[in-house]
Design an enzyme around this catalytic site. Structure first.
Site, PDB file in Angstrom:
ATOM      1  N   GLU A 183      12.728 -16.133  -0.275  1.00 34.94           N
ATOM      2  CA  GLU A 183      13.007 -16.965   0.811  1.00 34.94           C
ATOM      3  C   GLU A 183      11.952 -17.917   0.812  1.00 34.94           C
ATOM      4  O   GLU A 183      12.113 -19.091   1.116  1.00 34.94           O
ATOM      5  CB  GLU A 183      13.259 -16.423   2.256  1.00 34.94           C
ATOM      6  CG  GLU A 183      14.368 -15.416   2.355  1.00 34.94           C
ATOM      7  CD  GLU A 183      14.556 -14.883   3.650  1.00 34.94           C
ATOM      8  OE1 GLU A 183      13.763 -15.195   4.574  1.00 34.94           O
ATOM      9  OE2 GLU A 183      15.323 -13.839   3.827  1.00 34.94           O
ATOM     10  N   ASP A 236       0.936  -1.323   0.020  1.00 38.90           N
ATOM     11  CA  ASP A 236      -0.042   0.087   0.170  1.00 38.90           C
ATOM     12  C   ASP A 236       0.925   1.415   0.004  1.00 38.90           C
ATOM     13  O   ASP A 236       1.941   1.348   0.819  1.00 38.90           O
ATOM     14  CB  ASP A 236      -0.885  -0.022   1.176  1.00 38.90           C
ATOM     15  CG  ASP A 236      -1.902   1.212   1.546  1.00 38.90           C
ATOM     16  OD1 ASP A 236      -2.636   1.447   0.560  1.00 38.90           O
ATOM     17  OD2 ASP A 236      -1.495   2.096   2.301  1.00 38.90           O
TER      18      ASP A 236
END
Length: 551
Positions: free
Chosen positions: A268, A213
């Site tokens: 990851e 956002d």
């Protein structure tokens, strides 16, 4: 091998990434479904609604904030990034969302708000205590000018100075939004590390990606230089924010380096997706920078259509031409409506048939190269909800009344059942925003039973799209067309789809490329059924998809 074939080959090679071309359904949970009769939608309501969402044929959901918050900006003022607000439920409820969505084959994307927090966040409470505590530099603090005035002329999105005096700290703090939403100092590596830990927390919980956002508000000019005037007079805007060129309070050149840290963290967890919200009058440069080279974010979307007062061929052409599909370029996403913008059908219908515009805009959205984002209720053709001034909840709507439609009208509760109290959204006597009584006629149960309803049209379009890979992840070639018409070809490995739209208000003669003149029309603004041939005179406000090749 031709340049276009090479381009198509690159796109197909990348198609193994689930998100490339995925259709995302945005859930605004406060207004989606209420299961505990408190008048506010909740995560259990999301669980209950997932079968319906899966029936549309979308690929994933994006859930707007459900984190712990005082709700002054309804969840975008986070007081605990790793907590769930009790109004939405518990971690058990969230885990149930993840489990059921994955069982249904839906990916789950959630919001991350990295530019600011609530002033009730523990980080801010510590930061404001004095100038020497461990988090003293976690927010943007500054001394007043010699005359006591704010450090710069920067204006808040919600009106007035973006600086607020803080008595305990005896300094001003920056807030690009509400005064209760202090801006984080994301220049600080410790702040970045804390935010990356937040990302890991939710990725460990099973989410498939993030919508980031207000990302271009995440860093400011440390010199606090004044913004220059935009030259737009107050008579043409509703807030002083629009009277400045936002050169120094946002869009700092160091943001992309932080995005590379976000990307390294995301990597990851293989198979995750990131999309940035990029606002502002000239967002393209940032969108390209934020998604450059596969080393930052996957995708970005801007406000080209979210606040557009009309839908024109020129507007669509301008937006599409910004993405030339060169190697290393990011993947665009598209939204016509969301929780912050008045619903597109209301903005674009004008004197035209409302149902027709609802279909036409969905046909266009699902034809664009990128990720279409469908906002809850858009598949029903919902108009902007009517909210009386006395019932407004949105601080921006209250401030700007009656000069803008405001955000509350796009956030009214979802109509599930035409005959049930509160349109099936809740069993409460009063809901957080009133259900618009006109929306009941467009309720899910009623439209599901009507073959020609916008809902079933959307379902058919999504099915047609999934059966035509060129529409999912193919390249896009803009065609030369007369004024009022926008047309482009989506190129796949085994097929091509011509997408043509007359967005003008008069009939226009246009002959498509010869190879498409006897193509199969696989969808139009009227029906999502196949028929032979395409028309060379396009009626106003119409469109179609025509396919050649393939199975």
């Amino acid at each position: 091998m031709s340049e276009m074939t090479e381009m198509t080959s690159r796109m197909v090679t990348s198609a193994a990434e689930w998100w490339r071309g995925a259709v995302i359904y945005q859930i605004y949970p406060r207004s989606f479904r209420d299961t505990n009769a408190d008048g506010v939608g909740d995560l259990r309501g999301v669980v209950e609604g997932l079968d319906y969402i899966a029936s549309l044929g979308v690929d994933g959901i994006w859930i707007s904030p459900f984190f712990t918050s005082p709700m002054k900006d309804f969840g975008y003022d986070v007081s605990d990034y790793c907590g769930i607000d009790p109004s939405f439920g518990t971690f058990e409820d969230f885990d149930a969302v993840i489990a059921k969505a994955h069982e249904l084959g839906l990916k789950v994307i959630i919001d991350q708000v990295y530019s600011h927090t609530s002033d009730e966040h523990a980080w801010f409470q510590e930061s404001r205590r004095d100038r020497d505590n461990p988090k003293a530099d976690w927010y943007v603090w500054a001394d007043p000018k010699p005359d006591g005035s704010p450090p710069s002329n920067w204006q808040s999105v919600f009106g007035g100075s973006s600086w607020q005096w803080d008595g305990p700290r005896r300094q001003y703090y920056l807030h690009n939004f509400l005064t209760s939403q202090p801006d984080l100092n994301v220049h600080n590596p410790d702040v970045q590390n804390a935010l990356l830990d937040v990302a890991r927390f939710w990725l460990d919980r099973g989410v498939d990606g993030f919508r980031l956002d207000a990302l271009n508000f995440s860093m400011h000019d440390p010199e606090l230089r004044d913004n220059p005037p935009s030259g737009v007079p107050m008579s043409q805007v509703t807030r002083p924010f629009d009277m400045q060129i936002k050169r120094f309070n946002q869009s700092h050149a160091d943001i992309p380096a932080f995005l590379e840290r976000i990307r390294a963290t995301i990597d990851e967890f293989p198979g995750r997706f990131t999309v940035a919200e990029v606002g502002g009058p000239e967002p393209l440069e940032e969108m390209k920078a934020f998604t450059d080279g596969g080393k930052r974010l996957d995708s970005a979307y801007n406000f080209d259509f979210l606040y557009a007062p009309d839908l024109t061929a020129e507007r669509v052409r301008s937006s599409l031409s910004n993405w030339d599909q060169t190697p290393g370029e990011g993947w665009p996403s598209w939204a016509f409506s969301n929780h912050d913008a008045p619903r597109a059908t209301t903005r674009w219908a004008g004197d035209d048939d409302f149902e027709k515009i609802a279909r036409l805009s969905m046909l266009l959205l699902l034809s664009l190269r990128g990720n279409p984002i469908i906002y809850q209720g858009e598949e029903l053709g919902l108009p902007q909800g009517h909210v009386a001034f006395a019932d407004l909840q949105d601080p921006e709507a209250i401030t700007n009344w009656p000069h803008t439609l405001g955000r509350d009208g796009a956030r009214t509760p979802m109509p599930w059942s035409a005959e049930a109290p509160q349109a099936g959204f809740s069993q409460a006597n009063r809901t957080w925003l009133k259900v618009d009584p006109d929306h009941a006629a467009r309720a899910i149960d009623r439209q599901s039973a009507e073959p020609g309803a916008v809902l079933n049209y959307t379902r058919k379009l999504l099915s047609v799209r999934s059966d035509n890979p060129a529409l999912v992840n193919g390249s896009s070639e803009l065609l030369d067309t007369p004024e009022g018409i926008i047309a482009f070809i989506r190129h796949g490995v085994e097929s091509e789809v011509l997408c043509a739209f007359n967005l003008g208000h008069t009939a226009i003669d246009w002959t498509p490329p010869q190879r498409f003149q006897s193509a199969t029309t696989i969808a139009s603004e009227a029906v999502a059924e196949a028929r032979e041939g395409v028309l060379t005179t396009m009626a106003p406000r119409t469109g179609y998809w025509a396919a050649i090749g393939g199975k």
